[in-house]
Design a protein around this motif. Structure first.
Motif, mmCIF file in Angstrom:
data_model
loop_
_atom_site.group_PDB
_atom_site.id
_atom_site.type_symbol
_atom_site.label_atom_id
_atom_site.label_comp_id
_atom_site.label_asym_id
_atom_site.label_seq_id
_atom_site.Cartn_x
_atom_site.Cartn_y
_atom_site.Cartn_z
ATOM 1 N N ALA A 72 -3.697 12.112 -8.348
ATOM 2 C CA ALA A 72 -3.556 12.602 -9.719
ATOM 3 C C ALA A 72 -4.225 11.646 -10.704
ATOM 4 C CB ALA A 72 -2.080 12.762 -10.063
ATOM 5 N N GLU A 73 -4.096 10.357 -10.456
ATOM 6 C CA GLU A 73 -4.740 9.377 -11.327
ATOM 7 C C GLU A 73 -6.263 9.448 -11.200
ATOM 8 O OE1 GLU A 73 -4.831 5.971 -14.048
ATOM 9 O OE2 GLU A 73 -3.784 7.872 -13.751
ATOM 10 N N LYS A 74 -6.770 9.664 -10.004
ATOM 11 C CA LYS A 74 -8.210 9.848 -9.835
ATOM 12 C C LYS A 74 -8.693 11.054 -10.636
ATOM 13 C CE LYS A 74 -9.253 7.781 -5.314
ATOM 14 N NZ LYS A 74 -9.934 7.988 -4.026
ATOM 15 N N GLN A 75 -7.965 12.141 -10.561
ATOM 16 C CA GLN A 75 -8.352 13.359 -11.289
ATOM 17 C C GLN A 75 -8.334 13.113 -12.794
ATOM 18 O OE1 GLN A 75 -5.877 16.752 -10.399
ATOM 19 N NE2 GLN A 75 -7.368 18.209 -11.188
ATOM 20 N N ARG A 76 -7.307 12.423 -13.276
ATOM 21 C CA ARG A 76 -7.197 12.127 -14.706
ATOM 22 C C ARG A 76 -8.354 11.238 -15.168
ATOM 23 N NH1 ARG A 76 -5.448 8.386 -18.400
ATOM 24 N NH2 ARG A 76 -5.284 6.785 -16.791
ATOM 25 N N LEU A 77 -8.646 10.213 -14.394
ATOM 26 C CA LEU A 77 -9.713 9.283 -14.774
ATOM 27 C C LEU A 77 -11.077 9.957 -14.740
ATOM 28 C CD1 LEU A 77 -8.452 6.138 -12.833
ATOM 29 C CD2 LEU A 77 -8.599 6.368 -15.324
ATOM 30 N N PHE A 78 -11.292 10.837 -13.763
ATOM 31 C CA PHE A 78 -12.595 11.505 -13.674
ATOM 32 C C PHE A 78 -12.817 12.419 -14.872
ATOM 33 C CE2 PHE A 78 -15.598 14.693 -11.966
ATOM 34 C CZ PHE A 78 -16.642 13.829 -11.679
ATOM 35 N N ALA A 79 -11.748 13.048 -15.362
ATOM 36 C CA ALA A 79 -11.870 13.892 -16.557
ATOM 37 C C ALA A 79 -12.252 13.062 -17.775
ATOM 38 C CB ALA A 79 -10.561 14.629 -16.805
ATOM 39 N N LEU A 80 -11.816 11.804 -17.800
ATOM 40 C CA LEU A 80 -12.113 10.921 -18.936
ATOM 41 C C LEU A 80 -13.435 10.190 -18.786
ATOM 42 C CD1 LEU A 80 -8.588 9.272 -19.435
ATOM 43 C CD2 LEU A 80 -9.662 10.962 -20.937
ATOM 44 N N TYR A 81 -13.726 9.714 -17.580
ATOM 45 C CA TYR A 81 -14.853 8.783 -17.376
ATOM 46 C C TYR A 81 -15.741 9.209 -16.208
ATOM 47 C CZ TYR A 81 -11.259 5.899 -19.677
ATOM 48 O OH TYR A 81 -10.279 5.421 -20.510
ATOM 49 N N GLY A 82 -16.009 10.487 -16.084
ATOM 50 C CA GLY A 82 -16.734 10.985 -14.925
ATOM 51 C C GLY A 82 -18.026 10.256 -14.620
ATOM 52 N N ASP A 83 -18.821 9.963 -15.667
ATOM 53 C CA ASP A 83 -20.115 9.325 -15.429
ATOM 54 C C ASP A 83 -19.977 7.859 -15.051
ATOM 55 O OD1 ASP A 83 -19.199 8.561 -17.918
ATOM 56 O OD2 ASP A 83 -21.178 8.534 -18.845
ATOM 57 N N ARG A 84 -18.788 7.281 -15.209
ATOM 58 C CA ARG A 84 -18.554 5.898 -14.796
ATOM 59 C C ARG A 84 -17.939 5.818 -13.406
ATOM 60 N NH1 ARG A 84 -15.268 3.721 -20.132
ATOM 61 N NH2 ARG A 84 -16.299 5.076 -21.647
ATOM 62 N N ILE A 85 -17.535 6.958 -12.873
ATOM 63 C CA ILE A 85 -16.820 6.986 -11.603
ATOM 64 C C ILE A 85 -17.687 7.502 -10.464
ATOM 65 C CG2 ILE A 85 -14.974 8.273 -10.417
ATOM 66 C CD1 ILE A 85 -13.305 7.866 -12.980
ATOM 67 N N LEU A 86 -18.600 8.405 -10.767
ATOM 68 C CA LEU A 86 -19.448 9.002 -9.730
ATOM 69 C C LEU A 86 -20.911 8.708 -10.013
ATOM 70 C CD1 LEU A 86 -19.877 10.887 -7.283
ATOM 71 C CD2 LEU A 86 -19.913 12.800 -8.899
ATOM 72 N N VAL A 87 -21.586 8.093 -9.026
ATOM 73 C CA VAL A 87 -23.032 7.869 -9.123
ATOM 74 C C VAL A 87 -23.640 8.228 -7.768
ATOM 75 C CG1 VAL A 87 -22.861 6.035 -10.868
ATOM 76 C CG2 VAL A 87 -22.845 5.422 -8.440
ATOM 77 N N GLU A 88 -24.896 8.670 -7.783
ATOM 78 C CA GLU A 88 -25.565 9.005 -6.528
ATOM 79 C C GLU A 88 -27.073 8.999 -6.715
ATOM 80 O OE1 GLU A 88 -24.349 12.945 -5.333
ATOM 81 O OE2 GLU A 88 -24.209 13.645 -7.392
ATOM 82 N N GLU A 89 -27.770 8.372 -5.785
ATOM 83 C CA GLU A 89 -29.222 8.403 -5.769
ATOM 84 C C GLU A 89 -29.698 9.723 -5.167
ATOM 85 O OE1 GLU A 89 -30.523 3.717 -5.065
ATOM 86 O OE2 GLU A 89 -30.728 5.185 -3.459
ATOM 87 N N PRO A 90 -30.876 10.192 -5.579
ATOM 88 C CA PRO A 90 -31.471 11.339 -4.888
ATOM 89 C C PRO A 90 -31.675 11.001 -3.407
ATOM 90 C CG PRO A 90 -32.647 10.858 -6.932
ATOM 91 C CD PRO A 90 -31.715 9.724 -6.706
ATOM 92 N N GLY A 91 -31.488 11.986 -2.562
ATOM 93 C CA GLY A 91 -31.703 11.769 -1.143
ATOM 94 C C GLY A 91 -30.479 11.302 -0.378
ATOM 95 N N THR A 92 -29.324 11.223 -1.049
ATOM 96 C CA THR A 92 -28.115 10.764 -0.351
ATOM 97 C C THR A 92 -27.187 11.916 0.046
ATOM 98 O OG1 THR A 92 -26.958 10.408 -2.475
ATOM 99 C CG2 THR A 92 -28.117 8.519 -1.507
ATOM 100 N N HIS A 93 -27.591 13.155 -0.238
ATOM 101 C CA HIS A 93 -26.684 14.288 0.012
ATOM 102 C C HIS A 93 -26.256 14.366 1.472
ATOM 103 C CE1 HIS A 93 -24.967 18.339 -0.046
ATOM 104 N NE2 HIS A 93 -25.719 18.601 1.008
ATOM 105 N N ASP A 94 -27.202 14.231 2.405
ATOM 106 C CA ASP A 94 -26.858 14.385 3.819
ATOM 107 C C ASP A 94 -25.890 13.298 4.267
ATOM 108 O OD1 ASP A 94 -28.453 16.601 3.920
ATOM 109 O OD2 ASP A 94 -30.117 15.629 4.977
ATOM 110 N N ALA A 95 -26.091 12.077 3.809
ATOM 111 C CA ALA A 95 -25.181 10.989 4.175
ATOM 112 C C ALA A 95 -23.802 11.226 3.562
ATOM 113 C CB ALA A 95 -25.756 9.649 3.715
#
Length: 300
Positions: A42-65
């Motif tokens: 629940a805390e992860k969900q709350r934080l992602f709603a507030l700070y999504g761009d600070r919590i999730l990052v991904e380089e192109p080409g990492t989808h399969d991994a």
């Protein structure tokens, strides 16, 4: 509500601070689930709603991994925790939640979906010819005195530059690089870290000097929490990337009273604090409160 004894006490002399301290990991124990699972999610969900761009990052080409991580993790959870996790086709359901997580192709990052199943944060490390091992993707809701955006895409040496004795050219830096190179899918490892903070927040991006400034003149034990990181490293068999998991345990200092070997643990903790040099104290953000912490531990 009673405070339980800490699950882990890496400050008890079993692990020396500012060392790599690797241990072999039985993959049956890869992910740890406890009674706080739903609260963490629940805390992860709350934080992602507030700070999504600070919590999730991904380089192109990492989808399969990332998809590889999601499949490995979902399989592990259903096998090891069958009363908590169940799979129905391309969906996995957590007992106690009224929603399921899709394992198929959606617009949501596979790594983030994987992290929404467990209390751990997930970091994907990848090696290339220019940067060597670097942070290629992550779903990280509970940072410990750092921010994901400042580490994203950076090499291992750059990531560890602020850590005493872990920067580029140090023995530890060389050991870490070789360890990543030599990891095998059938041989994973784990390690423990500890730090101190003046509150019980899981989301703690404050830099060390900011953290230290937030302690007050009140009872130091009452406002101090020990933050333990259980970290695992697992080589992914298909992509060859390394998945770094970080599980946070937060315990008020006073919880050590509940430990069956309280005296031995607090004495060892006090010795570790006494042995830290100025650079290490500054990194942990406890330069100005170290002596007060030691006195508080001795009173326990």
């Amino acid at each position: 509500m009673t405070t339980p004894a800490p699950a882990y006490t890496p400050y008890d002399g079993s692990v020396q601070p500012f060392t790599i301290g690797l241990q072999q990991l039985d993959l049956k124990n890869w992910i740890e689930i406890d009674g706080n699972l739903l609260a963490y999610l629940a805390e992860k969900q709350r934080l992602f709603a507030l700070y999504g761009d600070r919590i999730l990052v991904e380089e192109p080409g990492t989808h399969d991994a990332q998809k590889e991580v999601l499949e490995l993790l979902s399989t592990h959870l259903v096998e090891q925790y069958p009363t908590l996790y169940s799979r129905d086709g391309e969906n996995i359901t957590i007992t106690g939640l009224d929603k399921s997580v899709s394992l198929g192709d959606t617009d949501t990052s596979c790594l983030h979906r994987a992290a929404s199943l467990v209390q751990e944060d997930l970091v994907l490390m990848r090696k290339d010819g220019e940067r060597g091992w670097h942070l290629a993707a992550a779903s990280l809701s509970f940072p410990s005195s750092w921010t994901l955006l400042e580490k994203f895409g950076r090499s291992m040496d750059d990531i560890h530059a602020p850590v005493p004795d872990f920067g580029a050219g140090t023995r530890n830096a060389g050991l870490i690089s070789r360890m990543f190179d030599n990891l095998r899918p059938d041989r994973s490892v784990q390690r423990m870290n500890w730090s101190l903070q003046p509150d019980g927040n899981l989301y703690h991006p404050l830099a060390s000097h900011q953290k230290g400034a937030r302690y007050t003149d009140d009872d130091i034990a009452a406002q101090s929490y020990v933050r333990v990181e259980r970290q695992t490293l697992r080589k992914l068999p298909v992509s060859g990337d390394v998945l770094f998991t970080i599980r946070i345990y937060l315990d008020p200092i006073n919880a050590l009273k509940k430990h069956p070997e309280c005296r031995a643990v607090v004495e060892a903790f006090a010795r570790q604090l006494e042995a830290l040099n100025p650079a290490q104290l500054h990194y942990k953000g406890i330069m100005t409160i170290r002596d007060r912490l030691i006195d508080a531990l001795k009173r326990l």
